[in-house]
Scaffold this motif. Structure first.
Motif, PDB file in Angstrom:
ATOM      1  N   ALA A  93      31.394  -0.035   9.140  1.00 30.16           N
ATOM      2  CA  ALA A  93      30.487   0.478  10.386  1.00 30.16           C
ATOM      3  C   ALA A  93      31.587   1.318  11.275  1.00 30.16           C
ATOM      4  O   ALA A  93      32.521   0.837  11.528  1.00 30.16           O
ATOM      5  N   LEU A 161      29.402  -5.352  14.008  1.00 32.67           N
ATOM      6  CA  LEU A 161      27.967  -5.384  14.227  1.00 32.67           C
ATOM      7  C   LEU A 161      27.428  -3.985  13.811  1.00 32.67           C
ATOM      8  O   LEU A 161      26.067  -4.115  13.410  1.00 32.67           O
ATOM      9  N   GLY A 162      28.033  -2.947  14.000  1.00 30.94           N
ATOM     10  CA  GLY A 162      27.474  -1.493  13.474  1.00 30.94           C
ATOM     11  C   GLY A 162      26.248  -0.974  14.196  1.00 30.94           C
ATOM     12  O   GLY A 162      25.088  -0.821  13.770  1.00 30.94           O
ATOM     13  N   PHE A 163      26.319  -1.441  15.582  1.00 30.63           N
ATOM     14  CA  PHE A 163      25.321  -0.623  16.549  1.00 30.63           C
ATOM     15  C   PHE A 163      24.969   0.664  16.202  1.00 30.63           C
ATOM     16  O   PHE A 163      25.894   1.487  15.918  1.00 30.63           O
ATOM     17  N   ALA A 269      22.111  -4.205  13.817  1.00 32.02           N
ATOM     18  CA  ALA A 269      23.200  -5.185  14.491  1.00 32.02           C
ATOM     19  C   ALA A 269      22.737  -6.503  14.308  1.00 32.02           C
ATOM     20  O   ALA A 269      23.502  -7.417  13.736  1.00 32.02           O
ATOM     21  N   ARG A 272      22.910  -7.993  11.095  1.00 30.16           N
ATOM     22  CA  ARG A 272      24.433  -8.487  10.437  1.00 30.16           C
ATOM     23  C   ARG A 272      24.847  -9.613  11.087  1.00 30.16           C
ATOM     24  O   ARG A 272      25.771 -10.162  10.644  1.00 30.16           O
ATOM     25  N   ALA A 273      24.630 -10.028  12.237  1.00 33.05           N
ATOM     26  CA  ALA A 273      24.927 -11.262  12.789  1.00 33.05           C
ATOM     27  C   ALA A 273      24.758 -12.601  12.150  1.00 33.05           C
ATOM     28  O   ALA A 273      23.732 -12.876  11.557  1.00 33.05           O
ATOM     29  N   TYR A 296      26.577 -12.559  19.106  1.00 33.04           N
ATOM     30  CA  TYR A 296      25.670 -11.566  19.401  1.00 33.04           C
ATOM     31  C   TYR A 296      25.367 -11.369  20.875  1.00 33.04           C
ATOM     32  O   TYR A 296      25.277 -12.518  21.428  1.00 33.04           O
ATOM     33  N   GLY A 375      19.845  -3.402  17.773  1.00 33.32           N
ATOM     34  CA  GLY A 375      20.826  -2.922  17.577  1.00 33.32           C
ATOM     35  C   GLY A 375      20.660  -1.191  17.550  1.00 33.32           C
ATOM     36  O   GLY A 375      21.679  -0.659  17.185  1.00 33.32           O
ATOM     37  N   GLN A 390      30.767  -0.330  20.765  1.00 32.56           N
ATOM     38  CA  GLN A 390      30.396  -1.448  20.559  1.00 32.56           C
ATOM     39  C   GLN A 390      30.733  -2.080  21.688  1.00 32.56           C
ATOM     40  O   GLN A 390      29.813  -3.178  22.227  1.00 32.56           O
ATOM     41  N   TRP A 394      27.530  -3.843  23.893  1.00 32.77           N
ATOM     42  CA  TRP A 394      27.485  -5.412  24.244  1.00 32.77           C
ATOM     43  C   TRP A 394      27.176  -5.653  25.625  1.00 32.77           C
ATOM     44  O   TRP A 394      26.592  -6.447  26.227  1.00 32.77           O
TER      45      TRP A 394
END
Length: 433
Positions: A93, A161-163, A269, A272-273, A296, A375, A390, A394
C-alpha cells in the motif's frame, strides 16, 4: 446438465445463476409468449424514468429472483486475505492509483514483481453485478450524475492500512442538503421532507438498496432489512462490492430506510485491520462470531457468519435496534459477500456539536460516515487530498471513535441484544414443533 432457457414476457425478468443450475426437464418453447402472471397496471400508471418513485405502485417492474437457501458454504468465508492477488499486483500500500470502475491490471507491477507473483485473476461477474454496472453506465451516459466520480483523482495512501483517498470538490456543494436534526438517532418518518418516493425513477447517482420504498420507513435497521442487504451482497458474489448503512446522528442524511452500495477494486482499511475475538462461533450466538477491531482509529465490532446469513442478520439487527433505542449513532459496513458486518458507533457529530473536533478537521468539511470510517475517504478540498497520509486519515477518523469506556458499554449493549435475539430464535424453533 440441462440449461433453463431465458424467456421474455410482458414483465422483464432477470434470473440469477442459481436458477440456471436447477436440474429439470423443460418442454419445447412455445411459439406464443406465456400470459403474464402480473395484472395490467391501471391506465396511465406505467413506470417511466421521469416519474417519481411514489408512482411505482401498480407499475410493471423488472424482478430479480435469487436463491433463498440460507446455508453458507464453509469455504465462502473471506477476509481481507481474499484480495491477496490484487495487492500483490499493486505492490505494498502506498501511492497507487485506485479506481471504482475496473480492476487494476497486473501489468501495473514491475517485471521483477510480476516474476515473484502469480498473475491476478479477475473473477467472473454475477448477474446482479453485471446488472448494477450496466445500469450505472447507462445513467452516466445519460448525464444524470451530479458529478463524474470516474474523473475524481484517487490513490491508496502509504501505510500498512492502505486508506483510499479521493478528491471530489463538488461533493460538498452539490450534495442534497439534510432536512432533519443530526443529533437524534430515532426520528419519525416525515413525508413532507425529501425521501425516496420523491426521487425520479431515473436517478442513480448512488447504488441504493431501499428495502421497501413505498412503506416510508425511517432510517433504522432491523433484522429483516439487514437480511435483505446481506442476501444482496451474497448474490452480487464479489468482495469488491460493499454495502453501507448510516444511522441518523451518524451522517445518514435521508430519513428513509436505505443502504448504500458501490464497487471499489481495492481492500478497505477496516478489512485489513486485525481483530481480537470476543465470542467464538458455536456459543450463545450459534454460528456467529464477534471480534473487536485492533490497531484501527475507530473502535468497532466485527460480526462474522459461519453457516447462516439469517443468524448474522438476527445478531447485528438486534444490536442496531438496541443501539438506536439507547441513542447511539452507528454505521455498518457489509463486506465479504455478506459474510462479515462491521459495526461502528460514531461520536463525531456529538463531539462536533460540543466544539471538541480539532479546527483543521472541521475545516476539511469531511464528516466521517460508513465509507470514510471503513477507509475510503473523500476529500472536499484539493489541498487536503494533496497532503493526505495515513497519519492525517488516522487523525480525522479518531475523532469519530468512542473512547474505551463508552465503547465497552456499546459492546455490552450489542452483544446482550444479539444473545437475546438468538434465544428468541431457539424458542421460536422449539414452539414450531
Amino acid at each position: 446438465m440441462a440449461t433453463k432457457p431465458l424467456t421474455v414476457s410482458r414483465v422483464p425478468t432477470i434470473y440469477s445463476l442459481a436458477q440456471l443450475e436447477e436440474t429439470a426437464t423443460f418442454p419445447p418453447p412455445s411459439p406464443f409468449p406465456p400470459p403474464s402472471p402480473f395484472p395490467s397496471p391501471p391506465k396511465g400508471v406505467i413506470s417511466t424514468p421521469d416519474r417519481a418513485v411514489a408512482e411505482l405502485a401498480g407499475s410493471l417492474l423488472p424482478a430479480f429472483h435469487y436463491t433463498d437457501v440460507d446455508a453458507l458454504d464453509g469455504g465462502r468465508v473471506r477476509s481481507f486475505g481474499s484480495f491477496d492477488s490484487l495487492t500483490a499486483a499493486l505492490g505494498p500500500a502506498g501511492g497507487e492509483e485506485a479506481t471504482g470502475a475496473s480492476p487494476p491490471s497486473s501489468e501495473a507491477a514491475s517485471d521483477e514483481d510480476a516474476a515473484m507473483t502469480e498473475p491476478m485473476v479477475v473473477p467472473q461477474r454475477s448477474v446482479l453485478s453485471m446488472l448494477l454496472l450496466a445500469e450505472w453506465e447507462d445513467r452516466a451516459e445519460r448525464g444524470l450524475f451530479r458529478y463524474d466520480v470516474t474523473a475524481c483523482p484517487t490513490r491508496v495512501l502509504p501505510g500498512h492500512l492502505g486508506f483510499v483517498a479521493q478528491c471530489n470538490e463538488g461533493r460538498a456543494s452539490k450534495k442534497r442538503p439534510t432536512e432533519f436534526r443530526v443529533d437524534q438517532v430515532t426520528q419519525a418518518f416525515d413525508p413532507a421532507k425529501f425521501n425516496f418516493t420523491k426521487a425520479a425513477q431515473k436517478e442513480y447517482g448512488h447504488v441504493l438498496l431501499v428495502p421497501d420504498a413505498l412503506s416510508r420507513r425511517a432510517q433504522a435497521v432491523d433484522t429483516a432489512s439487514l437480511l435483505l442487504a446481506l442476501q444482496f451482497a451474497r448474490e452480487a458474489d464479489t468482495p469488491y462490492l460493499r454495502l453501507g448503512f448510516n444511522s441518523l446522528g451518524a451522517y445518514g442524511t435521508i430519513n428513509h430506510l436505505h443502504f448504500q452500495a458501490y464497487f471499489l477494486y481495492a481492500p478497505l482499511a477496516a478489512e485489513r485491520a486485525p481483530a481480537a475475538e470476543l465470542l467464538r462461533a458455536g456459543g450463545a450466538l450459534a454460528g456467529v462470531s464477534v471480534a473487536s477491531l485492533e490497531g484501527y482509529p475507530v473502535a468497532g465490532l466485527v460480526f462474522q457468519a459461519g453457516g447462516s446469513l439469517a443468524d448474522l442478520a438476527r445478531c447485528v439487527g438486534a444490536a442496531c435496534e438496541a443501539l438506536a433505542a439507547a441513542g447511539v449513532p452507528h454505521n455498518l459496513l457489509i463486506a465479504d459477500c455478506g459474510v462479515r458486518v462491521f459495526l461502528f458507533p460514531n461520536a463525531f457529530a456529538e463531539r462536533k456539536a460540543r466544539g471538541e473536533i480539532p479546527e483543521d478537521v472541521v475545516e476539511s468539511q469531511v464528516d466521517p460516515a460508513c465509507w470514510e470510517i471503513a477507509g475510503h475517504i473523500v476529500m472536499k478540498r484539493q489541498q487536503d487530498y494533496d497532503t493526505a497520509s495515513q497519519e492525517s486519515a488516522w487523525h480525522l477518523l479518531s475523532c469519530a471513535s468512542y473512547d474505551p469506556a463508552n465503547f465497552a458499554r456499546v459492546t455490552e449493549i450489542s452483544i446482550n441484544a444479539a444473545k437475546e435475539a438468538m434465544r428468541g430464535r431457539k424458542l421460536a424453533t422449539a414452539f414450531r414443533y
